[in-house]
Write a protein that holds these residues in place. Structure first.
Motif, PDB file in Angstrom:
ATOM      1  N   VAL A  16       1.365  -1.393  -0.248  1.00  0.00           N
ATOM      2  CA  VAL A  16      -0.052   0.142   0.410  1.00  0.00           C
ATOM      3  C   VAL A  16       0.826   1.491   0.330  1.00  0.00           C
ATOM      4  O   VAL A  16       1.668   1.384   0.318  1.00  0.00           O
ATOM      5  N   ARG A  17       0.217   2.394  -0.937  1.00  0.00           N
ATOM      6  CA  ARG A  17       1.561   2.902  -0.768  1.00  0.00           C
ATOM      7  C   ARG A  17       0.216   4.441  -0.638  1.00  0.00           C
ATOM      8  O   ARG A  17      -0.599   4.713  -1.319  1.00  0.00           O
ATOM      9  N   ASN A  21      -4.103   0.381  -2.258  1.00  0.00           N
ATOM     10  CA  ASN A  21      -3.654  -0.120  -2.907  1.00  0.00           C
ATOM     11  C   ASN A  21      -3.402   0.156  -3.942  1.00  0.00           C
ATOM     12  O   ASN A  21      -4.445   0.903  -5.213  1.00  0.00           O
ATOM     13  N   TYR A  87       0.321   1.009 -10.045  1.00  0.00           N
ATOM     14  CA  TYR A  87      -0.109   1.457  -8.867  1.00  0.00           C
ATOM     15  C   TYR A  87      -1.082   3.095  -9.459  1.00  0.00           C
ATOM     16  O   TYR A  87      -0.406   3.496 -10.483  1.00  0.00           O
ATOM     17  N   VAL A 134      -8.440   5.337   3.010  1.00  0.00           N
ATOM     18  CA  VAL A 134      -7.361   6.179   2.676  1.00  0.00           C
ATOM     19  C   VAL A 134      -6.782   7.062   3.974  1.00  0.00           C
ATOM     20  O   VAL A 134      -5.575   7.100   4.348  1.00  0.00           O
ATOM     21  N   ARG A 137      -6.007   4.941   6.943  1.00  0.00           N
ATOM     22  CA  ARG A 137      -4.764   4.708   6.768  1.00  0.00           C
ATOM     23  C   ARG A 137      -3.845   5.158   6.664  1.00  0.00           C
ATOM     24  O   ARG A 137      -2.568   5.170   7.627  1.00  0.00           O
ATOM     25  N   PRO A 143      -0.970   0.670   7.139  1.00  0.00           N
ATOM     26  CA  PRO A 143      -1.459   0.192   5.338  1.00  0.00           C
ATOM     27  C   PRO A 143      -2.401  -0.635   5.110  1.00  0.00           C
ATOM     28  O   PRO A 143      -2.827  -0.755   4.219  1.00  0.00           O
ATOM     29  N   GLU A 144      -2.380  -1.960   5.707  1.00  0.00           N
ATOM     30  CA  GLU A 144      -2.832  -3.088   5.966  1.00  0.00           C
ATOM     31  C   GLU A 144      -4.406  -2.979   6.569  1.00  0.00           C
ATOM     32  O   GLU A 144      -5.201  -3.833   6.433  1.00  0.00           O
ATOM     33  N   SER A 146      -8.124  -2.689   6.424  1.00  0.00           N
ATOM     34  CA  SER A 146      -9.340  -3.091   5.428  1.00  0.00           C
ATOM     35  C   SER A 146     -10.862  -2.939   5.684  1.00  0.00           C
ATOM     36  O   SER A 146     -11.187  -3.432   6.980  1.00  0.00           O
TER      37      SER A 146
END
Length: 320
Positions: A16-17, A21, A87, A134, A137, A143-144, A146
């Motif tokens: 994840v950036r 995702n 991405y 987003v 996160r 970042p994980e 969900s």
């Protein structure tokens, strides 16, 4: 209203950036396509021909990889039904949503938040960064993170997210198996005298609901019911001709509660879809849909303990 987000997926080879995702592309297996593109890069350049310069920039940075995590090269073979990850650039501009999700609970497995109206659960369509997933996160460095289920953009209230991929499937399956008790509140017109809905007397609606791709709102169609809602008029405001309704969905079809209320002749206040579909105007932050995910209860699939989460928000049109 809430919907199961489905079973957990395998982890992509790109991280994840910036809260986003990577996108997964599946290479078509159509024989004509396979014959045209001996190499995966040829297919990608053809598909994104209008963005070739940006795509080549991503390739140079190693940001386009196969399902095995290998950087895509000019000689990477085309594999029918194979995966490519990259991405995608978010929209250059998103209208800001001036409301934030409030954390109700956090532990090693779960993050539970009070989602505001107008904020989408996760990226979709024109909403990418301006989404609960987003924002959370990035703000919480998770970042994980969900969602275990989803709330419509117009619906506020309790939203459950999983913190670690290892536990995601257990919670998502609890929603999919309808083991989670959800209670909503809505403000809508009072029912007519002698109608199906009366104060304190629950009414159960069952119908078949479908949501067609490219069509803005779901619809009821003939056939075996696949949606069930229990609706109770909990309080009345005779001066304004409004009622506070307790809504308990047994299933989680798209727009289910909004559609079932409208089918009773009781469209939820400020609903842009019912009774009439309104044009896609800019959000009116002073007129949020009067639908709130009030509470959510489940038996924790990992610990076996009962869990209950309740929203702290209120519906602004309810003053009784």
């Amino acid at each position: 209203m809430t919907r199961s987000s489905g079973p957990a997926k395998h982890r992509p080879p790109l991280p994840v950036r910036d809260g986003l995702n990577p996108t997964r592309l599946v290479l078509p297996h159509d024989p004509d396509v396979v014959a045209r593109f001996p190499y995966a890069l040829d297919y990608l350049l053809d598909r994104f021909r209008d963005d070739e310069v940006r795509l080549r920039e991503k390739l140079a940075l190693g940001e386009v990889v196969t399902g095995r995590g290998e950087p895509l090269t000019p000689t990477t073979p085309y594999e029918p039904r194979g995966f490519l990850y990259l991405y995608r650039d978010p929209p250059a501009h998103e209208d800001p949503i001036p409301f934030e999700p409030e954390v109700l609970h956090r532990d090693e497995n779960l993050l539970v938040v009070d989602k505001p109206h107008f904020l989408a659960t996760m990226p979709r369509g024109r909403w990418v960064r301006e989404t609960a997933l987003v924002r959370l996160r990035v703000a919480l460095d998770l970042p994980e993170l969900s969602p275990a289920h989803r709330l419509d953009r117009g619906t506020a209230g309790v939203l459950v997210l999983t913190v670690r991929p290892e536990v995601r499937g257990a919670y998502q399956e609890a929603f999919a198996r309808r083991e989670v008790r959800k209670v909503y509140e809505a403000v809508a017109p009072l029912p007519p005298s002698g109608g199906r809905v009366a104060l304190g007397e629950p009414v159960t609606l069952r119908s078949r609901i479908v949501k067609r791709r490219g069509v803005a709102r779901a619809e009821e169609v003939p056939g075996e019911p696949n949606a069930e809602s229990r609706i109770t008029l909990a309080a009345v405001d005779h001066a304004r001709g409004l009622g506070l309704y307790r809504l308990e969905p047994h299933t989680g079809k798209t727009h289910q509660l909004r559609l079932h209320m409208a089918s009773l002749g009781l469209p939820i206040l400020h609903d842009p879809f019912w009774p009439e579909l309104r044009a896609s105007d800019p959000d009116d932050f002073d007129r949020p849909l009067q639908l709130l995910s009030r509470s959510l209860e489940l038996t924790d699939p990992l610990s076996g303990r009962p869990r209950c989460f309740e929203s702290r928000r209120t519906l602004r049109e309810w003053t009784a």
